[in-house]
Design a protein around this motif. Structure first.
Motif, PDB file in Angstrom:
ATOM      1  N   VAL A 125     -20.233   5.018   8.428  1.00  0.00           N
ATOM      2  CA  VAL A 125     -20.258   6.169   9.325  1.00  0.00           C
ATOM      3  C   VAL A 125     -19.035   6.130  10.236  1.00  0.00           C
ATOM      4  CG1 VAL A 125     -21.499   7.315  11.198  1.00  0.00           C
ATOM      5  CG2 VAL A 125     -22.759   6.400   9.234  1.00  0.00           C
ATOM      6  N   LEU A 126     -18.301   7.246  10.286  1.00  0.00           N
ATOM      7  CA  LEU A 126     -17.082   7.343  11.090  1.00  0.00           C
ATOM      8  C   LEU A 126     -17.250   8.408  12.163  1.00  0.00           C
ATOM      9  CD1 LEU A 126     -14.448   7.311   8.190  1.00  0.00           C
ATOM     10  CD2 LEU A 126     -15.359   5.348   9.452  1.00  0.00           C
ATOM     11  N   GLU A 127     -16.783   8.105  13.363  1.00  0.00           N
ATOM     12  CA  GLU A 127     -16.848   9.076  14.459  1.00  0.00           C
ATOM     13  C   GLU A 127     -15.843  10.206  14.224  1.00  0.00           C
ATOM     14  OE1 GLU A 127     -16.802   7.359  18.457  1.00  0.00           O
ATOM     15  OE2 GLU A 127     -17.062   5.402  17.501  1.00  0.00           O
ATOM     16  N   PRO A 128     -16.096  11.378  14.821  1.00  0.00           N
ATOM     17  CA  PRO A 128     -15.206  12.520  14.601  1.00  0.00           C
ATOM     18  C   PRO A 128     -13.896  12.405  15.369  1.00  0.00           C
ATOM     19  CG  PRO A 128     -16.931  13.127  16.147  1.00  0.00           C
ATOM     20  CD  PRO A 128     -17.267  11.739  15.649  1.00  0.00           C
ATOM     21  N   ASN A 129     -12.858  13.031  14.810  1.00  0.00           N
ATOM     22  CA  ASN A 129     -11.557  13.191  15.456  1.00  0.00           C
ATOM     23  C   ASN A 129     -10.943  11.856  15.885  1.00  0.00           C
ATOM     24  OD1 ASN A 129     -11.745  16.094  15.305  1.00  0.00           O
ATOM     25  ND2 ASN A 129     -13.258  15.945  16.958  1.00  0.00           N
ATOM     26  N   LYS A 130     -11.054  10.896  14.990  1.00  0.00           N
ATOM     27  CA  LYS A 130     -10.464   9.583  15.207  1.00  0.00           C
ATOM     28  C   LYS A 130      -9.418   9.309  14.130  1.00  0.00           C
ATOM     29  CE  LYS A 130     -13.332   8.480  18.581  1.00  0.00           C
ATOM     30  NZ  LYS A 130     -12.868   8.330  20.000  1.00  0.00           N
ATOM     31  N   VAL A 131      -8.428   8.499  14.501  1.00  0.00           N
ATOM     32  CA  VAL A 131      -7.464   8.024  13.509  1.00  0.00           C
ATOM     33  C   VAL A 131      -8.044   6.779  12.838  1.00  0.00           C
ATOM     34  CG1 VAL A 131      -5.170   7.059  13.127  1.00  0.00           C
ATOM     35  CG2 VAL A 131      -5.483   8.934  14.755  1.00  0.00           C
ATOM     36  N   VAL A 132      -8.148   6.832  11.516  1.00  0.00           N
ATOM     37  CA  VAL A 132      -8.678   5.702  10.749  1.00  0.00           C
ATOM     38  C   VAL A 132      -7.519   5.010  10.046  1.00  0.00           C
ATOM     39  CG1 VAL A 132     -10.212   4.973   8.879  1.00  0.00           C
ATOM     40  CG2 VAL A 132     -10.870   6.877  10.370  1.00  0.00           C
ATOM     41  N   GLU A 133      -7.502   3.687  10.120  1.00  0.00           N
ATOM     42  CA  GLU A 133      -6.564   2.895   9.319  1.00  0.00           C
ATOM     43  C   GLU A 133      -7.386   1.991   8.410  1.00  0.00           C
ATOM     44  OE1 GLU A 133      -2.524   1.398  10.582  1.00  0.00           O
ATOM     45  OE2 GLU A 133      -3.703  -0.453  10.787  1.00  0.00           O
ATOM     46  N   LEU A 134      -7.228   2.186   7.121  1.00  0.00           N
ATOM     47  CA  LEU A 134      -7.970   1.417   6.133  1.00  0.00           C
ATOM     48  C   LEU A 134      -7.037   0.466   5.407  1.00  0.00           C
ATOM     49  CD1 LEU A 134     -10.362   0.734   4.216  1.00  0.00           C
ATOM     50  CD2 LEU A 134      -9.681   2.721   2.853  1.00  0.00           C
ATOM     51  N   THR A 135      -7.392  -0.800   5.429  1.00  0.00           N
ATOM     52  CA  THR A 135      -6.723  -1.804   4.611  1.00  0.00           C
ATOM     53  C   THR A 135      -7.642  -2.139   3.453  1.00  0.00           C
ATOM     54  OG1 THR A 135      -5.614  -2.755   6.545  1.00  0.00           O
ATOM     55  CG2 THR A 135      -5.723  -4.112   4.561  1.00  0.00           C
ATOM     56  N   MET A 136      -7.184  -1.893   2.228  1.00  0.00           N
ATOM     57  CA  MET A 136      -7.975  -2.255   1.051  1.00  0.00           C
ATOM     58  C   MET A 136      -7.215  -3.316   0.271  1.00  0.00           C
ATOM     59  SD  MET A 136      -9.800   0.122  -1.867  1.00  0.00           S
ATOM     60  CE  MET A 136     -11.219   0.516  -0.858  1.00  0.00           C
ATOM     61  N   ILE A 137      -7.891  -4.437   0.018  1.00  0.00           N
ATOM     62  CA  ILE A 137      -7.275  -5.611  -0.606  1.00  0.00           C
ATOM     63  C   ILE A 137      -7.875  -5.827  -1.986  1.00  0.00           C
ATOM     64  CG2 ILE A 137      -6.903  -8.106  -0.382  1.00  0.00           C
ATOM     65  CD1 ILE A 137      -7.307  -7.715   2.676  1.00  0.00           C
ATOM     66  N   ASN A 138      -7.022  -6.047  -2.969  1.00  0.00           N
ATOM     67  CA  ASN A 138      -7.480  -6.320  -4.327  1.00  0.00           C
ATOM     68  C   ASN A 138      -7.747  -7.817  -4.471  1.00  0.00           C
ATOM     69  OD1 ASN A 138      -8.115  -6.331  -7.002  1.00  0.00           O
ATOM     70  ND2 ASN A 138      -6.096  -5.712  -7.743  1.00  0.00           N
ATOM     71  N   GLY A 139      -9.015  -8.176  -4.560  1.00  0.00           N
ATOM     72  CA  GLY A 139      -9.385  -9.576  -4.699  1.00  0.00           C
ATOM     73  C   GLY A 139      -9.765  -9.959  -6.116  1.00  0.00           C
ATOM     74  N   GLU A 140      -9.410  -9.107  -7.087  1.00  0.00           N
ATOM     75  CA  GLU A 140      -9.708  -9.437  -8.490  1.00  0.00           C
ATOM     76  C   GLU A 140      -8.429  -9.357  -9.307  1.00  0.00           C
ATOM     77  OE1 GLU A 140     -10.529  -7.693 -11.634  1.00  0.00           O
ATOM     78  OE2 GLU A 140      -9.819  -5.712 -11.100  1.00  0.00           O
ATOM     79  N   VAL A 141      -8.424  -9.994 -10.461  1.00  0.00           N
ATOM     80  CA  VAL A 141      -7.164 -10.226 -11.166  1.00  0.00           C
ATOM     81  C   VAL A 141      -6.552  -8.963 -11.760  1.00  0.00           C
ATOM     82  CG1 VAL A 141      -7.626 -12.633 -11.674  1.00  0.00           C
ATOM     83  CG2 VAL A 141      -8.473 -10.878 -13.242  1.00  0.00           C
ATOM     84  N   ARG A 142      -7.363  -7.960 -12.076  1.00  0.00           N
ATOM     85  CA  ARG A 142      -6.808  -6.777 -12.729  1.00  0.00           C
ATOM     86  C   ARG A 142      -6.254  -5.795 -11.715  1.00  0.00           C
ATOM     87  NH1 ARG A 142      -9.885  -3.733 -17.283  1.00  0.00           N
ATOM     88  NH2 ARG A 142      -7.844  -2.731 -17.220  1.00  0.00           N
TER      89      ARG A 142
END
Length: 558
Positions: free
Chosen positions: A408-425
């Motif tokens: 759940v994300l609050e309205p009118n906010k700046v979101v920064e998402l870091t997504m990390i690949n923890g699998e070999v492919r």
């Protein structure tokens, strides 16, 4: 590793019929195969042979790819999806997602089964009404019900801008300059869903291709150009799995768009394009009059250009009607995502600097026994669509299903998402619904860029231990899917739902059509035979045995 080019022993199966040499085509680049923004889109079954191997498919408008849906900036969309599916070997319900359209105020029309709607049952229909709200550029549409798009339901959607600020760079931009790249499978998707590893049998460009060991006289796609003209080619990766390296022998390309957002013009000689991504490039037709190979190499082992595999033809006017003899040269100017910069309103939202957003998220992707996990949770489709849960009063992450997969994300906010690949492919193409985002860090440990990063809706998290960092603003209330655009990975848990300001969703959207409310009761009343693909696991076992594979390791448990 399962190489589906070895499926010839299964010709007795009803969905894998005889090999034929095609005498006609299913062209994408034809004005007669173009629909407007207000139209019926008939979803039906038909036997086709885009690479010379005939099988039943699920098609929009009777073709693969489906017809181009063409609109002008500011047009309103009213697309009535009519379900006429009847083939028992495949799913007989459906949905359509309009990839890249933000659906601001129309979350219910996003087309994601069990997130924003229930599937459209056989012999039913649903009118997708939405306003693109000024969006322009290159989009596409596809089924978002299980892996159904891999059986054929996918096509281009283009919104033209009569005031395009980069129109001075090109002379021609129409249906004939749309180029779709797709993978094709000789076995139906519900059977392949049971395999731990799946790879395509062929690459199909604008509905034409060839496969290893197949007939070498099947047609290839042709893009016609005239010497001295400049063409805006809209390249769309409709693939279910592979990414591609796209190039044209003897020609450079100027990139001007990434995922519907204009970029500062960038000269390249090859383009790495992932599933779900789109690029517009300008081709200056100034080479000697001749035929030139268009090359589309997928990231699948042992792929070649032998016998016209993974290729199409660029044909200059007055060139002979023959296949090219041109040679590929080593790429010296490959496209790098970090070299792309947004042309309009550049700059990521919020305070520059890593971790300085209002909401900072980190998601780590892992895989165990073929099942994907994000922060330790695999996505399992809820019995009630997330949007319906929200409209029924569930507003907190602890109230929403699937448990652990809804943020759940609050309205009118700046979101920064870091997504990390923890699998070999990898690389895994990550697509966010409801928004475009600024890629402040691309993969391969590239530097951060908050000043003028590329803006798009699908980007890669790369390979093992690499990461992607993106930013956007939560200004579009509703549940939005975030997922890997490799359909086989999505099928096995690689997704989450980002629920933006759920308490404001009903007000943000306004009234919903009654037909939307009726989708779930109708779907829930279906019998297994009405849903389709009832014997898919048994057929998967038969296929594994015919390929000499161990059922225990080749297939997921039934």
């Amino acid at each position: 590793m399962l190489f589906l080019s070895f499926l010839l022993p299964l010709l007795h199966l009803p969905h894998a019929t005889s090999i034929i040499s095609r005498s006609h085509s299913y062209p994408l680049n034809s004005r007669s195969n173009t629909l407007g923004p207000e139209t019926d889109l008939i979803i039906s079954n038909k036997v086709i042979a885009p690479d010379g191997f005939a099988r039943s498919a699920i098609l929009a408008g009777g073709t693969f790819p489906g017809p181009v849906i063409s609109a002008q900036k500011g047009d309103k969309f009213a697309i009535n999806v009519v379900n006429q599916l009847s083939d028992d070997s495949m799913l007989k319900s459906t949905s359509v997602h309009w990839h890249g359209i933000d659906q601001n105020r129309t979350n219910y029309a996003d087309g994601v089964t069990f997130v924003t709607q229930c599937p459209i049952a056989q012999n039913d229909s649903f009118l997708y009404s939405f306003d693109a709200q000024g969006q322009v550029g290159t989009f596409w549409y596809h089924s978002h019900y299980s892996t159904q798009q891999c059986d054929g339901l996918r096509g281009a959607l283009i919104i033209y801008d009569p005031e395009d600020p980069l129109s001075y760079l090109y002379d021609i931009d129409d249906e004939t300059t749309v180029i779709t790249l797709a993978d094709w499978y000789h076995t139906v998707a519900p059977v392949l869903n049971h395999f731990v590893t799946v790879h395509a049998d062929s690459t199909v460009i604008n509905g034409f291709g060839r496969y290893a060991g197949g007939p070498v006289d099947t047609e290839l796609a042709v893009i016609n150009v005239e010497c001295g003209k400049r063409y805006r080619l809209r390249i769309i990766a409709l693939s279910c799995e592979p990414d591609y390296v796209f190039s044209i022998d003897g020609h450079n390309l100027t990139v001007i768009e990434a995922d519907s957002h204009l970029t500062e013009p960038l000269l390249v000689d090859s383009i790495h394009i992932l599933a779900g991504q789109r690029y517009s490039v300008v081709l200056d037709a100034t080479q000697p009059i001749d035929n030139y190979w268009i090359r589309v190499l997928p990231n699948i082992s042992s792929q070649t250009f032998d016998d016209g595999q993974n290729m199409a033809i660029l044909r200059y006017r007055c060139a002979p009607i023959t296949e090219p003899t041109t040679n590929q040269t080593t790429s010296t100017m490959p496209l790098a995502e970090t070299d792309l910069h947004a042309l309009v309103n550049p700059g990521a939202p919020g305070v520059p600097g890593y971790g300085n957003a209002d909401i900072n998220l980190k998601m780590i992707v892992n895989k165990t026994d073929g099942i994907f996990y994000i922060n330790g949770v695999t996505f399992k489709r809820p019995s009630v669509p997330v949007l319906l849960q929200i409209l029924s009063g569930a507003h907190h992450a602890t109230d929403l299903l699937p448990e652990g997969s809804v943020y759940v994300l609050e309205p009118n906010k700046v979101v920064e998402l870091t997504m990390i690949n923890g699998e070999v492919r990898g690389p895994h193409p990550i697509h966010l619904h409801g928004h475009s985002f600024d890629v402040v860090q691309s993969t391969s440990n590239s530097p951060f860029n908050y000043v003028n990063p590329v803006r798009r809706d699908t980007s890669s998290i790369g390979f093992l231990n690499e990461q992607m960092v993106i930013r956007w603003v939560t200004d579009n209330s509703g549940p939005w899917f975030l997922h890997c655009h490799v359909d086989w990975h999505l099928q096995h848990g690689f997704s989450v739902v980002l629920a933006e300001s759920p308490s404001e969703t009903r007000k943000h959207m306004g009234p919903l059509p009654n037909t939307w409310n009726n989708l779930c009761p109708i779907f829930e009343s279906l019998s297994p035979s009405q849903i389709g693909a009832k014997n898919s696991y048994q057929e998967a076992e038969n296929l594994a045995i015919s390929l000499g594979q161990n059922i225990t390791t080749a297939l997921f448990p039934s």
